[in-house]
Design an enzyme around this catalytic site. Sequence first.
Site, PDB file in Angstrom:
ATOM      1  N   ASP A 144      23.761 -36.423  41.532  1.00  0.00           N
ATOM      2  CA  ASP A 144      22.238 -36.350  41.862  1.00  0.00           C
ATOM      3  C   ASP A 144      21.192 -36.663  41.119  1.00  0.00           C
ATOM      4  O   ASP A 144      20.609 -36.449  41.536  1.00  0.00           O
ATOM      5  CB  ASP A 144      22.659 -34.642  42.963  1.00  0.00           C
ATOM      6  CG  ASP A 144      23.256 -34.543  44.009  1.00  0.00           C
ATOM      7  OD1 ASP A 144      23.660 -35.788  44.777  1.00  0.00           O
ATOM      8  OD2 ASP A 144      23.306 -33.141  44.194  1.00  0.00           O
TER       9      ASP A 144
ATOM     10  N   GLY B 168      18.845 -28.046  42.247  1.00  0.00           N
ATOM     11  CA  GLY B 168      17.687 -28.155  41.448  1.00  0.00           C
ATOM     12  C   GLY B 168      18.401 -27.671  39.526  1.00  0.00           C
ATOM     13  O   GLY B 168      17.540 -28.648  38.908  1.00  0.00           O
ATOM     14  N   GLY B 169      19.530 -27.943  39.690  1.00  0.00           N
ATOM     15  CA  GLY B 169      20.392 -27.929  38.142  1.00  0.00           C
ATOM     16  C   GLY B 169      20.250 -29.653  38.076  1.00  0.00           C
ATOM     17  O   GLY B 169      19.893 -29.830  36.763  1.00  0.00           O
TER      18      GLY B 169
ATOM     19  N   LYS C  87      15.260 -30.719  46.185  1.00  0.00           N
ATOM     20  CA  LYS C  87      15.769 -32.481  47.450  1.00  0.00           C
ATOM     21  C   LYS C  87      16.669 -31.696  47.997  1.00  0.00           C
ATOM     22  O   LYS C  87      17.187 -30.501  48.019  1.00  0.00           O
ATOM     23  CB  LYS C  87      16.477 -33.882  46.671  1.00  0.00           C
ATOM     24  CG  LYS C  87      17.882 -33.029  45.916  1.00  0.00           C
ATOM     25  CD  LYS C  87      19.209 -33.170  46.870  1.00  0.00           C
ATOM     26  CE  LYS C  87      20.647 -32.476  46.479  1.00  0.00           C
ATOM     27  NZ  LYS C  87      21.467 -31.605  47.808  1.00  0.00           N
TER      28      LYS C  87
ATOM     29  N   ALA D  51      22.627 -23.187  43.077  1.00  0.00           N
ATOM     30  CA  ALA D  51      23.976 -23.447  43.755  1.00  0.00           C
ATOM     31  C   ALA D  51      22.867 -23.482  45.752  1.00  0.00           C
ATOM     32  O   ALA D  51      24.260 -22.537  46.336  1.00  0.00           O
ATOM     33  CB  ALA D  51      25.060 -22.681  43.877  1.00  0.00           C
ATOM     34  N   ALA D  52      22.207 -24.353  45.839  1.00  0.00           N
ATOM     35  CA  ALA D  52      21.923 -23.341  47.387  1.00  0.00           C
ATOM     36  C   ALA D  52      22.220 -25.033  47.821  1.00  0.00           C
ATOM     37  O   ALA D  52      21.321 -25.150  48.958  1.00  0.00           O
ATOM     38  CB  ALA D  52      20.363 -23.200  47.651  1.00  0.00           C
ATOM     39  N   GLY D  53      22.326 -25.807  47.760  1.00  0.00           N
ATOM     40  CA  GLY D  53      22.382 -27.634  48.228  1.00  0.00           C
ATOM     41  C   GLY D  53      20.839 -28.004  48.220  1.00  0.00           C
ATOM     42  O   GLY D  53      20.554 -28.786  48.706  1.00  0.00           O
TER      43      GLY D  53
HETATM   44  O1  C5P Z   1      28.664 -34.317  40.525  1.00  0.00           O
HETATM   45  P1  C5P Z   1      28.947 -33.403  40.596  1.00  0.00           P
HETATM   46  O2  C5P Z   1      28.713 -31.769  39.444  1.00  0.00           O
HETATM   47  O3  C5P Z   1      27.991 -32.845  41.326  1.00  0.00           O
HETATM   48  O4  C5P Z   1      30.187 -32.818  41.446  1.00  0.00           O
HETATM   49  C1  C5P Z   1      30.670 -31.138  41.703  1.00  0.00           C
HETATM   50  C2  C5P Z   1      31.835 -31.386  42.478  1.00  0.00           C
HETATM   51  O5  C5P Z   1      31.514 -31.916  43.972  1.00  0.00           O
HETATM   52  C3  C5P Z   1      32.884 -32.928  41.189  1.00  0.00           C
HETATM   53  O6  C5P Z   1      33.475 -32.207  40.409  1.00  0.00           O
HETATM   54  C4  C5P Z   1      33.763 -33.180  43.073  1.00  0.00           C
HETATM   55  O7  C5P Z   1      34.635 -32.009  43.214  1.00  0.00           O
HETATM   56  C5  C5P Z   1      32.489 -32.694  44.112  1.00  0.00           C
HETATM   57  N1  C5P Z   1      31.602 -33.923  44.767  1.00  0.00           N
HETATM   58  C6  C5P Z   1      32.896 -35.556  45.349  1.00  0.00           C
HETATM   59  N2  C5P Z   1      31.684 -36.612  45.133  1.00  0.00           N
HETATM   60  C7  C5P Z   1      30.535 -36.410  45.179  1.00  0.00           C
HETATM   61  C8  C5P Z   1      29.907 -35.594  44.366  1.00  0.00           C
HETATM   62  C9  C5P Z   1      30.547 -34.386  44.094  1.00  0.00           C
HETATM   63  O8  C5P Z   1      33.950 -34.661  45.232  1.00  0.00           O
HETATM   64  N3  C5P Z   1      29.798 -37.766  45.701  1.00  0.00           N
END
Ligand code: C5P
Length: 293
Positions: free
Chosen positions: A137, A102-103, A12, A97-99
Amino acid sequence: MTPTVAYRSYAKLNLHLDVLNRRNDGYHNIETIFQTVDLGDTLQFSERRSRISLNCNSTDIDAGEDNLVWRAADLLRRRSGCRLGVRIDLEKRIPVAAGLGGGSGNAAAALVALNALWGLGLDKKQLAEFALELGSDVPFCLDGGTAAGTGRGEVLTRLKPPPIPWFVLLHPPLSISTSRIFNHPALARRKTVPRGGHTPAFKRVLEAFEKGQVPDTLINRFETVVFADQPKLAVLKQRLLDAGCTTAAMSGTGPTLFGICNTKKQAQQAAETFPEMKTTVARRVKVGVERTD
Ligand code: C5P
């Protein structure tokens, strides 16, 4: 014969990404436009008697119990009471870990595939709830295509596909921790969510998408903090514009950068101006995961 299913999960892009306020649960409310593109990982799921095992062709990821794919399988088993196991073979093409989510896409594929393989009969709403437990995501990745995302990114509204014929993606050889960037002290945050739910800037972006236009105000709020740490990324973004891309931005918390191009040739020519780096010429796709067997 062992029952087996195969899926592809797509990367994405965040065509637009703004961060609002930090919430009581520690996450941030965001405003984003998600778009899946045809850069995909493949996953094969073969039923086993009782264990979950994960094998991956890439040394960039941990294929153990912390992997989102393993966690997706484990979550489904625990919640459904299913006793079956699975062997999962994951072939990575999407940088880690690229934005590019993927995971998250891999986890979405695991939910959909194992619902089918194990015959769990979960509906879309249940899958979306499990998806959100795995990551912000993941709910988007279940459906993919073009969508506006608010809340943590899980409140989704499907949008018309934008008139963006081609993307060129740059893959700088860096891994960036999402949580480090979201929690960066220099990140500009709001104290509250705007009245009516959306910021004026996001309203304008949505209006443009609804009219089938690409807005000229696409932003990524994380660029400031990420570019301050990695000034080379700002240079790369400018080079995408110099190479003829109509718009260029970072995806997610980076480091992937994308440029928008009108033709395939233009995208290929822009990619060729980055001989020092891995690049992808990509098109949008309408799905997040798809069965391939
Ligand atoms: O949801 P995900 O595990 O991908 O998020 C990783 C980290 O990114 C979260 O632990 C949080 O610190 C931060 N995050 C956030 N707000 C979001 C998505 C992610 O603060 N909407």
